[in-house]
Design an enzyme around this catalytic site. Structure first.
Site, mmCIF file in Angstrom:
data_model
loop_
_atom_site.group_PDB
_atom_site.id
_atom_site.type_symbol
_atom_site.label_atom_id
_atom_site.label_comp_id
_atom_site.label_asym_id
_atom_site.label_seq_id
_atom_site.Cartn_x
_atom_site.Cartn_y
_atom_site.Cartn_z
ATOM 1 N N HIS A 91 26.121 12.332 0.748
ATOM 2 C CA HIS A 91 25.965 12.475 2.200
ATOM 3 C C HIS A 91 25.137 13.708 2.555
ATOM 4 C CE1 HIS A 91 28.748 15.872 2.408
ATOM 5 N NE2 HIS A 91 29.503 15.221 1.531
ATOM 6 N N GLU A 203 35.848 10.784 -1.286
ATOM 7 C CA GLU A 203 35.827 12.093 -1.931
ATOM 8 C C GLU A 203 37.198 12.412 -2.528
ATOM 9 O OE1 GLU A 203 34.589 14.141 -3.663
ATOM 10 O OE2 GLU A 203 33.372 15.538 -2.471
#
Length: 345
Positions: A91, A203
């Protein structure tokens, strides 16, 4: 490293230049070679061993020299239909990355719950979007998979979404205007690949509020054209405030994700995910490669970096037939190879 199709792999890997703050049946192969082949077989360079499987007469003028034999010692062949191309993306810069770079304790702050990307992060998104269009990657991707967190969703739609949104009843927006207080205009779903959210590629779970997701119903309002149907729970039941996932657990979850990925019919897939997830998952691969290839596979990703790899099925998990192989002998006829005659003689 990959010696083989498709030739457009060259130049796909992308590392942003903007300033930043900041044994298994499947194998990964870094796809960044400058060599090509038209055959439907991938030939990865795996090691630099000096032992060679080649056995040729040293007297023959076409016999390979010792140096040539050593060069080919690390090559392996894989049928192309037993490979998938993965374009891995971390990201763009999130607000937690900026503050966490100054003080690691910022990652513990509830202020950064489900962190959104920064204005600099949107610039990184725009530059990566430009890259994937210029290198032709945007037209080849069959599917985009994203982690269901705000910063990955924003990165996904910004990089792989359609052009500027126009208010049409027949076109659902990928992202509504100002999603996550971004100040960003709405993004269209027109002419973009399908995008699905998958919980497995989140994550590192637990303790850090920035890694806790919102309710899926909230995301469905902000990102109407993304498919969230594979996520079972509306609320985040995976993240625990007092339990941090171990590195081994992250790697195991990553392997589960990759094995699930292999069940998909798509052959060229983009995955937008996170630094910790990528590092711990990819570190389990490449141990049978040259150390530099291992490093190329699993080194930490920068914000908005794209890295293209080939995943190989070495265990017959995949049953899909090749789309390019051709059986020959149509129409059938006599066909005794000359080397078979030599063997019989």
């Amino acid at each position: 490293m990959l010696l083989g199709p498709p030739p457009c792999f060259i130049g796909i890997n992308y590392t942003p230049e903007l300033p930043r703050r900041q044994r298994n049946s499947l194998s990964f192969l870094a796809s960044s070679s400058s060599f090509f082949s038209a055959a439907s077989i991938t030939i990865p360079v795996r090691s630099q061993s000096t032992s060679s499987p080649l056995r040729c007469s040293p007297l023959h003028p076409l016999s390979p020299s010792r140096s040539e034999m050593d060069t080919t010692a690390g090559l392996s062949l894989f049928p192309m239909h037993r490979c998938k191309t993965l374009h891995l993306v971390r990201h763009a810069q999130g607000i937690h990355n900026v503050e966490g770079d100054k003080n690691y304790k910022a990652y513990m702050s509830p202020e950064y719950f489900d962190a959104h990307i920064t204005p600099l992060g949107w610039q990184q998104v725009d530059n990566l979007r430009k890259h994937v269009h210029e290198c032709g990657l945007a037209k080849r991707i069959d599917l985009v998979i994203t982690s269901p967190l705000l910063r990955t969703l924003q990165t996904t739609v910004g990089v792989f979404g359609g052009e500027g949104y126009t208010d049409r009843m027949d076109i659902v927006p990928l992202m509504v205007a100002n999603a996550g207080n971004s100040g960003h205009a709405a993004i269209s779903s027109l002419n973009c690949p399908p995008i699905i959210a998958v919980e497995l590629c989140r994550e590192h779970l637990g303790v850090h509020p920035c890694d806790k997701r919102r309710n899926i119903s909230d995301y469905q309002f902000l990102f109407p054209a993304i498919d969230f149907s594979l996520i079972e729970s509306d609320e985040d039941t995976w993240w625990k405030a007092d339990v941090r996932e171990t590195k081994e657990e992250v790697a195991a979850r990553g392997l589960k994700f990759l094995n699930w990925l292999w069940t998909r019919k798509e052959k060229e897939i983009a995955i937008v995910t996170h630094s910790g997830f990528l590092f711990h998952t990819l570190s389990a691969f490449g141990n049978d490669c040259h150390p530099l290839v291992k490093k190329e596979i699993c080194q930490h990703f920068a914000n908005c970096e794209l890295r293209s790899l080939v995943i190989v099925d070495r265990s017959m998990m995949g049953l899909d037939p090749s789309a390019t192989n051709y059986p020959g002998k149509i129409p059938s006829g006599l066909d005794l190879p000359s080397d078979v005659v030599d063997e019989k003689a």
